[in-house]
Design a protein around this motif. Structure first.
Motif, PDB file in Angstrom:
ATOM      1  N   ARG A  83       0.826  -1.212   0.000  1.00 31.03           N
ATOM      2  CA  ARG A  83       0.000   0.000   0.000  1.00 31.03           C
ATOM      3  C   ARG A  83       0.856   1.256   0.000  1.00 31.03           C
ATOM      4  O   ARG A  83       1.887   1.326   0.656  1.00 31.03           O
ATOM      5  CB  ARG A  83      -0.920  -0.005   1.217  1.00 31.03           C
ATOM      6  N   TRP A  84       0.376   2.276  -0.718  1.00 30.37           N
ATOM      7  CA  TRP A  84       1.051   3.554  -0.857  1.00 30.37           C
ATOM      8  C   TRP A  84       0.067   4.667  -0.503  1.00 30.37           C
ATOM      9  O   TRP A  84      -0.949   4.836  -1.157  1.00 30.37           O
ATOM     10  CB  TRP A  84       1.523   3.757  -2.293  1.00 30.37           C
ATOM     11  N   MET A  85       0.360   5.433   0.535  1.00 31.61           N
ATOM     12  CA  MET A  85      -0.395   6.650   0.839  1.00 31.61           C
ATOM     13  C   MET A  85       0.501   7.818   0.461  1.00 31.61           C
ATOM     14  O   MET A  85       1.554   8.010   1.066  1.00 31.61           O
ATOM     15  CB  MET A  85      -0.763   6.712   2.313  1.00 31.61           C
ATOM     16  N   ILE A  86       0.113   8.590  -0.569  1.00 31.35           N
ATOM     17  CA  ILE A  86       0.985   9.603  -1.153  1.00 31.35           C
ATOM     18  C   ILE A  86       0.418  10.991  -0.884  1.00 31.35           C
ATOM     19  O   ILE A  86      -0.746  11.274  -1.164  1.00 31.35           O
ATOM     20  CB  ILE A  86       1.147   9.369  -2.664  1.00 31.35           C
ATOM     21  N   THR A  87       1.260  11.867  -0.362  1.00 28.68           N
ATOM     22  CA  THR A  87       0.850  13.222   0.018  1.00 28.68           C
ATOM     23  C   THR A  87       0.699  14.120  -1.201  1.00 28.68           C
ATOM     24  O   THR A  87       1.131  13.770  -2.311  1.00 28.68           O
ATOM     25  CB  THR A  87       1.901  13.857   0.942  1.00 28.68           C
ATOM     26  N   PRO A  88       0.126  15.304  -1.020  1.00 33.09           N
ATOM     27  CA  PRO A  88       0.195  16.345  -2.062  1.00 33.09           C
ATOM     28  C   PRO A  88       1.649  16.798  -2.243  1.00 33.09           C
ATOM     29  O   PRO A  88       2.558  16.329  -1.551  1.00 33.09           O
ATOM     30  CB  PRO A  88      -0.673  17.475  -1.495  1.00 33.09           C
ATOM     31  N   GLN A  89       1.864  17.746  -3.152  1.00 30.33           N
ATOM     32  CA  GLN A  89       3.209  18.279  -3.365  1.00 30.33           C
ATOM     33  C   GLN A  89       3.554  19.319  -2.297  1.00 30.33           C
ATOM     34  O   GLN A  89       2.695  20.098  -1.880  1.00 30.33           O
ATOM     35  CB  GLN A  89       3.321  18.934  -4.739  1.00 30.33           C
ATOM     36  N   TYR A  90       4.825  19.332  -1.908  1.00 29.41           N
ATOM     37  CA  TYR A  90       5.337  20.316  -0.964  1.00 29.41           C
ATOM     38  C   TYR A  90       6.568  20.993  -1.551  1.00 29.41           C
ATOM     39  O   TYR A  90       7.402  20.340  -2.191  1.00 29.41           O
ATOM     40  CB  TYR A  90       5.711  19.654   0.365  1.00 29.41           C
ATOM     41  N   ALA A  91       6.691  22.291  -1.323  1.00 25.82           N
ATOM     42  CA  ALA A  91       7.862  23.048  -1.743  1.00 25.82           C
ATOM     43  C   ALA A  91       8.880  23.039  -0.607  1.00 25.82           C
ATOM     44  O   ALA A  91       8.593  23.534   0.483  1.00 25.82           O
ATOM     45  CB  ALA A  91       7.470  24.482  -2.102  1.00 25.82           C
ATOM     46  N   ILE A  92      10.049  22.468  -0.858  1.00 25.37           N
ATOM     47  CA  ILE A  92      11.051  22.288   0.188  1.00 25.37           C
ATOM     48  C   ILE A  92      12.073  23.413   0.153  1.00 25.37           C
ATOM     49  O   ILE A  92      12.622  23.734  -0.902  1.00 25.37           O
ATOM     50  CB  ILE A  92      11.776  20.930   0.028  1.00 25.37           C
ATOM     51  N   GLU A  93      12.311  23.993   1.305  1.00 26.62           N
ATOM     52  CA  GLU A  93      13.328  25.024   1.457  1.00 26.62           C
ATOM     53  C   GLU A  93      14.165  24.706   2.680  1.00 26.62           C
ATOM     54  O   GLU A  93      13.642  24.289   3.716  1.00 26.62           O
ATOM     55  CB  GLU A  93      12.692  26.404   1.610  1.00 26.62           C
ATOM     56  N   GLY A  94      15.472  24.900   2.571  1.00 32.28           N
ATOM     57  CA  GLY A  94      16.354  24.707   3.718  1.00 32.28           C
ATOM     58  C   GLY A  94      16.406  23.269   4.196  1.00 32.28           C
ATOM     59  O   GLY A  94      16.150  22.321   3.460  1.00 32.28           O
ATOM     60  N   ASN A  95      16.697  23.120   5.471  1.00 28.28           N
ATOM     61  CA  ASN A  95      16.887  21.794   6.071  1.00 28.28           C
ATOM     62  C   ASN A  95      15.564  21.275   6.627  1.00 28.28           C
ATOM     63  O   ASN A  95      15.388  21.134   7.830  1.00 28.28           O
ATOM     64  CB  ASN A  95      17.955  21.863   7.163  1.00 28.28           C
TER      65      ASN A  95
END
Length: 211
Positions: free
Chosen positions: A115-127
């Motif tokens: 099973r795969w529960m996949i999130t929406p997209q997130y913009a990653i910045e920094g650590n």
């Protein structure tokens, strides 16, 4: 999700009846961080649930086959039983109340066990990092099941592909909630989706408040 209806207005005294309402949902966007997901967006009916902009997926092969490109996650047919529930005002061991994302791969009616529960997209910045509370239980006796594996995988192309180098095996999960974290620092400047993968050979996984 929006419901809209229209009517014509000729003047103050002459108006048409309202049309039949139509429902539509705006396109899922890219979410900035920080973000705390308490699963309050779950909409339940008969203890089944949907979560806006998340993908409830499965495969018939383990995660290595997805890494190789041999198979891709798919949405289970509506006729296949799967567990994806919410519990209103769930009180965690930390004393905070949240709804609970509860998913597994029970093999009733031949349901898939990967099973795969996949999130929406997130913009990653920094650590940045993703942290979540999780436990692994059997749905019948609530005891921990040692079989199967739990991964957190990252996709940088909106879920089109998943790579071994972007997946972390999460160990030490049992029948008591524990907090796990995965660093996202190497994805700074990119948009990602996060997949919680459950290789279910005899249990279910409950995840609360990932962010």
């Amino acid at each position: 999700i929006y419901n809209i209806a229209v009517r014509a207005i000729c003047d103050a005294e002459h108006k048409s009846e309202w049309s039949v309402s139509a429902k539509f949902q705006t396109t899922c966007g890219i979410n900035p961080l920080p973000l705390f997901e308490d699963f309050s967006g779950l909409v339940a009916a008969n203890k089944r649930a949907t979560l806006t902009c998340w993908s409830n997926m499965a495969t018939n092969q383990p995660i290595e086959q997805v890494f190789s490109g041999a198979v891709s996650p798919y949405e289970p047919a509506s006729s296949v039983y799967y567990t994806y529930m919410w519990i209103a005002n769930y009180l965690s061991q930390f004393g905070d109340e949240h709804q609970l994302l509860f998913f597994g791969s029970t093999l009733l009616n031949g349901g898939p066990k990967y099973r795969w529960m996949i999130t929406p997209q997130y913009a990653i910045e920094g650590n940045a990092s993703v942290s979540f509370d999780v436990k692994h239980v059997d749905s019948k006796n609530l005891a921990a099941k040692p079989e199967g594996r739990f991964f957190v995988a990252i996709s940088t192309d909106n879920g089109a592909t998943w790579k071994k180098d972007d997946a972390t095996l999460i160990e030490g999960i049992d029948s008591v909630y524990s907090t796990k974290s995965v660093s996202l620092g190497k994805y700074a400047g990119k948009n990602i989706r996060v997949a919680f993968y459950m290789e279910n050979l005899g249990g279910e996984t409950r995840t609360k408040g990932s962010g």
